[in-house]
Design a protein around this motif. Structure first.
Motif, PDB file in Angstrom:
ATOM      1  N   PHE A  67       0.837  -1.200   0.000  1.00  0.00           N
ATOM      2  CA  PHE A  67       0.000   0.000   0.000  1.00  0.00           C
ATOM      3  C   PHE A  67       0.867   1.244   0.000  1.00  0.00           C
ATOM      4  CE2 PHE A  67      -2.559  -3.169   2.283  1.00  0.00           C
ATOM      5  CZ  PHE A  67      -3.664  -3.180   1.449  1.00  0.00           C
ATOM      6  N   ASP A  68       0.533   2.164  -0.885  1.00  0.00           N
ATOM      7  CA  ASP A  68       1.063   3.514  -0.758  1.00  0.00           C
ATOM      8  C   ASP A  68       0.395   4.105   0.488  1.00  0.00           C
ATOM      9  OD1 ASP A  68       1.909   6.184  -1.461  1.00  0.00           O
ATOM     10  OD2 ASP A  68      -0.181   6.495  -2.045  1.00  0.00           O
ATOM     11  N   CYS A  69       0.999   5.093   1.111  1.00  0.00           N
ATOM     12  CA  CYS A  69       0.401   5.628   2.354  1.00  0.00           C
ATOM     13  C   CYS A  69      -0.462   6.861   2.113  1.00  0.00           C
ATOM     14  CB  CYS A  69       1.510   5.954   3.359  1.00  0.00           C
ATOM     15  SG  CYS A  69       2.421   4.483   3.862  1.00  0.00           S
ATOM     16  N   ASP A  70       0.178   7.957   1.647  1.00  0.00           N
ATOM     17  CA  ASP A  70      -0.563   9.204   1.495  1.00  0.00           C
ATOM     18  C   ASP A  70      -1.569   9.072   0.349  1.00  0.00           C
ATOM     19  OD1 ASP A  70      -1.245  11.897   1.738  1.00  0.00           O
ATOM     20  OD2 ASP A  70       0.300  12.515   0.321  1.00  0.00           O
ATOM     21  N   GLY A  71      -2.839   9.212   0.660  1.00  0.00           N
ATOM     22  CA  GLY A  71      -3.875   9.098  -0.370  1.00  0.00           C
ATOM     23  C   GLY A  71      -4.534   7.731  -0.407  1.00  0.00           C
ATOM     24  N   ILE A 100       4.459   1.476   1.696  1.00  0.00           N
ATOM     25  CA  ILE A 100       5.595   2.182   1.096  1.00  0.00           C
ATOM     26  C   ILE A 100       5.241   3.636   0.864  1.00  0.00           C
ATOM     27  CG2 ILE A 100       7.021   2.418  -0.944  1.00  0.00           C
ATOM     28  CD1 ILE A 100       7.124  -0.390  -1.373  1.00  0.00           C
ATOM     29  N   THR A 101       6.035   4.525   1.427  1.00  0.00           N
ATOM     30  CA  THR A 101       5.771   5.941   1.180  1.00  0.00           C
ATOM     31  C   THR A 101       6.972   6.630   0.554  1.00  0.00           C
ATOM     32  OG1 THR A 101       5.143   8.055   2.161  1.00  0.00           O
ATOM     33  CG2 THR A 101       6.397   6.567   3.581  1.00  0.00           C
ATOM     34  N   ASN A 102       6.698   7.527  -0.357  1.00  0.00           N
ATOM     35  CA  ASN A 102       7.744   8.352  -0.970  1.00  0.00           C
ATOM     36  C   ASN A 102       8.105   9.528  -0.080  1.00  0.00           C
ATOM     37  OD1 ASN A 102       8.505   7.077  -3.259  1.00  0.00           O
ATOM     38  ND2 ASN A 102       7.439   8.438  -4.695  1.00  0.00           N
ATOM     39  N   ASN A 103       7.343   9.735   0.966  1.00  0.00           N
ATOM     40  CA  ASN A 103       7.610  10.881   1.837  1.00  0.00           C
ATOM     41  C   ASN A 103       8.844  10.588   2.697  1.00  0.00           C
ATOM     42  OD1 ASN A 103       7.569  12.830   3.869  1.00  0.00           O
ATOM     43  ND2 ASN A 103       5.373  13.133   3.558  1.00  0.00           N
ATOM     44  N   SER A 104       9.870  11.421   2.551  1.00  0.00           N
ATOM     45  CA  SER A 104      11.154  11.154   3.224  1.00  0.00           C
ATOM     46  C   SER A 104      11.319  11.944   4.518  1.00  0.00           C
ATOM     47  CB  SER A 104      12.298  11.502   2.271  1.00  0.00           C
ATOM     48  OG  SER A 104      12.240  12.891   1.976  1.00  0.00           O
ATOM     49  N   GLY A 197      15.360  15.326  -0.508  1.00  0.00           N
ATOM     50  CA  GLY A 197      14.027  14.857  -0.124  1.00  0.00           C
ATOM     51  C   GLY A 197      13.163  16.058   0.227  1.00  0.00           C
ATOM     52  N   PHE A 198      11.914  15.794   0.508  1.00  0.00           N
ATOM     53  CA  PHE A 198      10.987  16.890   0.810  1.00  0.00           C
ATOM     54  C   PHE A 198      11.527  17.712   1.983  1.00  0.00           C
ATOM     55  CE2 PHE A 198       7.325  18.770   2.873  1.00  0.00           C
ATOM     56  CZ  PHE A 198       6.806  19.471   1.805  1.00  0.00           C
ATOM     57  N   ASP A 199      11.523  19.028   1.819  1.00  0.00           N
ATOM     58  CA  ASP A 199      12.172  19.900   2.802  1.00  0.00           C
ATOM     59  C   ASP A 199      11.347  21.169   2.965  1.00  0.00           C
ATOM     60  OD1 ASP A 199      13.841  21.561   4.252  1.00  0.00           O
ATOM     61  OD2 ASP A 199      15.653  20.925   3.202  1.00  0.00           O
ATOM     62  N   ARG A 227      10.176  12.272  -6.866  1.00  0.00           N
ATOM     63  CA  ARG A 227       9.954  13.504  -7.635  1.00  0.00           C
ATOM     64  C   ARG A 227       8.473  13.831  -7.712  1.00  0.00           C
ATOM     65  NH1 ARG A 227      13.773  13.448 -12.781  1.00  0.00           N
ATOM     66  NH2 ARG A 227      12.606  15.376 -13.025  1.00  0.00           N
ATOM     67  N   ASP A 228       7.738  13.462  -6.668  1.00  0.00           N
ATOM     68  CA  ASP A 228       6.286  13.696  -6.674  1.00  0.00           C
ATOM     69  C   ASP A 228       5.975  15.181  -6.842  1.00  0.00           C
ATOM     70  OD1 ASP A 228       6.534  11.085  -5.964  1.00  0.00           O
ATOM     71  OD2 ASP A 228       5.265  11.208  -4.191  1.00  0.00           O
ATOM     72  N   ALA A 229       5.029  15.451  -7.710  1.00  0.00           N
ATOM     73  CA  ALA A 229       4.672  16.846  -7.988  1.00  0.00           C
ATOM     74  C   ALA A 229       3.989  17.495  -6.787  1.00  0.00           C
ATOM     75  CB  ALA A 229       3.760  16.906  -9.208  1.00  0.00           C
ATOM     76  N   VAL A 230       3.001  16.817  -6.252  1.00  0.00           N
ATOM     77  CA  VAL A 230       2.235  17.399  -5.139  1.00  0.00           C
ATOM     78  C   VAL A 230       2.022  16.361  -4.055  1.00  0.00           C
ATOM     79  CG1 VAL A 230       1.012  19.180  -6.449  1.00  0.00           C
ATOM     80  CG2 VAL A 230       0.051  16.863  -6.309  1.00  0.00           C
ATOM     81  N   THR A 231       1.659  16.840  -2.882  1.00  0.00           N
ATOM     82  CA  THR A 231       1.492  15.944  -1.746  1.00  0.00           C
ATOM     83  C   THR A 231       0.439  16.500  -0.786  1.00  0.00           C
ATOM     84  OG1 THR A 231       2.727  14.839   0.008  1.00  0.00           O
ATOM     85  CG2 THR A 231       3.406  17.067  -0.483  1.00  0.00           C
ATOM     86  N   HIS A 232      -0.148  15.632   0.027  1.00  0.00           N
ATOM     87  CA  HIS A 232      -1.173  16.092   0.985  1.00  0.00           C
ATOM     88  C   HIS A 232      -0.526  16.415   2.321  1.00  0.00           C
ATOM     89  CE1 HIS A 232      -3.964  13.649  -1.625  1.00  0.00           C
ATOM     90  NE2 HIS A 232      -4.464  14.861  -1.634  1.00  0.00           N
ATOM     91  N   GLY A 241       5.234  19.187  -3.914  1.00  0.00           N
ATOM     92  CA  GLY A 241       5.958  18.023  -3.390  1.00  0.00           C
ATOM     93  C   GLY A 241       7.457  18.115  -3.630  1.00  0.00           C
ATOM     94  N   ASN A 242       8.115  16.995  -3.423  1.00  0.00           N
ATOM     95  CA  ASN A 242       9.572  16.979  -3.542  1.00  0.00           C
ATOM     96  C   ASN A 242      10.044  17.242  -4.975  1.00  0.00           C
ATOM     97  OD1 ASN A 242      12.140  16.708  -2.387  1.00  0.00           O
ATOM     98  ND2 ASN A 242      12.299  14.634  -3.183  1.00  0.00           N
ATOM     99  N   GLY A 243       9.158  17.066  -5.941  1.00  0.00           N
ATOM    100  CA  GLY A 243       9.519  17.406  -7.315  1.00  0.00           C
ATOM    101  C   GLY A 243       9.978  18.849  -7.423  1.00  0.00           C
ATOM    102  N   GLY A 261      13.003   6.377  -4.659  1.00  0.00           N
ATOM    103  CA  GLY A 261      11.634   6.054  -4.250  1.00  0.00           C
ATOM    104  C   GLY A 261      10.821   5.578  -5.444  1.00  0.00           C
ATOM    105  N   LYS A 262       9.519   5.384  -5.253  1.00  0.00           N
ATOM    106  CA  LYS A 262       8.653   4.962  -6.363  1.00  0.00           C
ATOM    107  C   LYS A 262       8.722   5.986  -7.489  1.00  0.00           C
ATOM    108  CE  LYS A 262       5.432   5.125  -3.302  1.00  0.00           C
ATOM    109  NZ  LYS A 262       4.160   5.241  -2.558  1.00  0.00           N
ATOM    110  N   PRO A 263       8.747   5.657  -8.760  1.00  0.00           N
ATOM    111  CA  PRO A 263       8.485   4.333  -9.310  1.00  0.00           C
ATOM    112  C   PRO A 263       9.722   3.443  -9.457  1.00  0.00           C
ATOM    113  CG  PRO A 263       8.624   5.893 -11.093  1.00  0.00           C
ATOM    114  CD  PRO A 263       8.816   6.684  -9.828  1.00  0.00           C
ATOM    115  N   ASP A 287      -2.486   5.705  -5.155  1.00  0.00           N
ATOM    116  CA  ASP A 287      -3.350   6.785  -5.661  1.00  0.00           C
ATOM    117  C   ASP A 287      -2.690   7.597  -6.755  1.00  0.00           C
ATOM    118  OD1 ASP A 287      -1.505   8.000  -3.801  1.00  0.00           O
ATOM    119  OD2 ASP A 287      -2.772   9.793  -3.860  1.00  0.00           O
ATOM    120  N   ARG A 288      -1.429   7.314  -7.073  1.00  0.00           N
ATOM    121  CA  ARG A 288      -0.735   8.094  -8.113  1.00  0.00           C
ATOM    122  C   ARG A 288      -0.383   7.214  -9.277  1.00  0.00           C
ATOM    123  NH1 ARG A 288       2.096  12.940  -5.630  1.00  0.00           N
ATOM    124  NH2 ARG A 288       1.623  12.498  -3.479  1.00  0.00           N
ATOM    125  N   LEU A 289      -0.651   7.703 -10.469  1.00  0.00           N
ATOM    126  CA  LEU A 289      -0.350   6.909 -11.661  1.00  0.00           C
ATOM    127  C   LEU A 289       1.152   6.853 -11.929  1.00  0.00           C
ATOM    128  CD1 LEU A 289      -3.253   8.356 -13.784  1.00  0.00           C
ATOM    129  CD2 LEU A 289      -3.045   5.962 -13.071  1.00  0.00           C
TER     130      LEU A 289
END
Ligand SMILES: O=C(CO)[C@H](O)[C@H](O)COP(=O)(O)O
Length: 346
Positions: A67-71, A100-104, A197-199, A227-232, A241-243, A261-263, A287-289
């Protein structure tokens, strides 16, 4: 301190790629043969919401869910409706579960606390984060130099667990640059990797320091946790996001990062090897393609998209979208509609 996972198998075997517009994005090191990989990962197919038959087939086939976490599990600090009950049902059927979360921003130990504070019974070894992936990647290449961290405590804690020296991170959050005449910033020539990472406290000092290391230290690696564009960051809205942080340093260095991280399949290989799982027995729910579903498709997993996060049904079904999950549903708890018809895992 928690010793959460075994040593990472090296070398890294899985190289994922994704398209952003017309550009190939490099994941883990090697120049990409993008078109071939991307074609195999995108199988256009008719899309419709999963009915009971699809849900039963999905759950009965999977011995393991990632499972992805956020979303999927939460949004910000709120658990998504019906998640605890659904996880309980899957566990009662003998399914292995990983998160698994991309959030660092947190380490795995930090996420364990978050799961516990949200009342979700999860074991330490079921959690993987991109902060961990960055440290595990450096360990896998026997990295002996120093890392410069643009990011938060999660990355530092994971680097500490691997005994990797690091500088930067939150300590540089309050540093300002005074561009008086002749101003010259010194940087440490021992830095052999910049980890981004996200900062929430990113500033010009950190961007310049990271830029100097990558441009001037021979062979210095540029690693992106994601490199996620946006995050909750909150459940009320999507936030940059970290992108955006990675993009700043790509802009000044003109270099592509290695994304851990993913992908990228790095964490997947770690799970499959450590827990002796066949990839076709794993179902990825996200939740992210371009991260979650791509991660599943790159790795040969079944994939299920939920609409409780960043992807709308309109985006999924748009002719512009080329990333198609095996099925999709509104939110994870929709699996509960078939709970009495599901089989215990063999
Ligand atoms: O940019 C981010 C923060 O670094 C990520 O988008 C985000 O938090 C991803 O989380 P998940 O993988 O759980 O959906």
């Amino acid at each position: 301190m928690l010793a959460l996972h075994g040593r990472v198998a090296a070398p890294i075997s899985h190289l994922g790629t994704k398209h952003q517009g017309r550009r190939a994005v490099q994941l883990f090191g090697r120049p990409t043969s993008t078109h071939k990989q991307a074609r195999s990962a995108v199988t256009p197919m008719a899309q419709k919401r999963a009915g009971d038959e699809e849900k039963m087939a999905l759950v009965n086939k999977a011995k393991c869910f990632i499972f992805d976490c956020d979303g999927v599990i939460w949004k910000g600090d709120k658990v998504i409706d019906g998640v605890p009950e659904t996880l309980d049902v899957l566990r009662s059927l003998g399914k292995k579960l990983f998160f698994i979360t991309n959030n660092s921003t947190k380490s795995r130990a930090g996420y364990l606390k978050k799961f516990q504070s949200l009342g979700l019974p999860v074991q330490a070894e079921e959690i993987y984060s991109s902060s961990y992936a960055a440290a595990a990647y450096l360990e896998s290449i026997n990295f002996q130099k120093k890392a410069y961290v643009v990011g938060e405590e999660g990355i530092q804690e994971e680097l500490d667990l691997k005994g990797i020296k690091h500088i930067g991170g939150p300590a540089d959050g309050s540093k300002a640059v005074n561009l008086k005449s002749g101003e010259y910033m010194h940087h440490d020539p021992e830095v052999g990797a910049v980890v981004v990472g996200f900062d929430r406290y990113i500033n010009y000092y950190k961007i310049q320091y990271a830029t100097l290391c990558i441009r001037e230290n021979p062979g210095c690696l540029f690693i992106a946790t994601n490199r996620d564009a946006v995050t909750h960051l909150t459940d009320a809205q999507e936030w940059a996001g970290n992108g955006s942080m990675v993009g700043a340093i790509m802009g000044s260095t003109k270099q592509e990062p290695n994304t851990v991280g993913k992908p990228s399949g790095f964490m997947l290989d770690n799970i499959a090897n450590t827990f002796k799982l066949q990839k076709d027995e794993i179902c990825m729910v996200g939740d992210r393609l371009d991260t979650d579903i791509m991660f599943g498709k790159n790795g040969g997993l079944s994939t299920c998209l939920v609409l409780s996060g960043v992807t709308t049904e309109e985006t999924l079904l748009s002719p512009d979208n080329k990333i198609t999950p095996d099925c999709y549903m509104g939110q994870l708890s929709e699996l509960m509609s078939v709970k009495d018809k599901l089989k215990v895992a063999a």
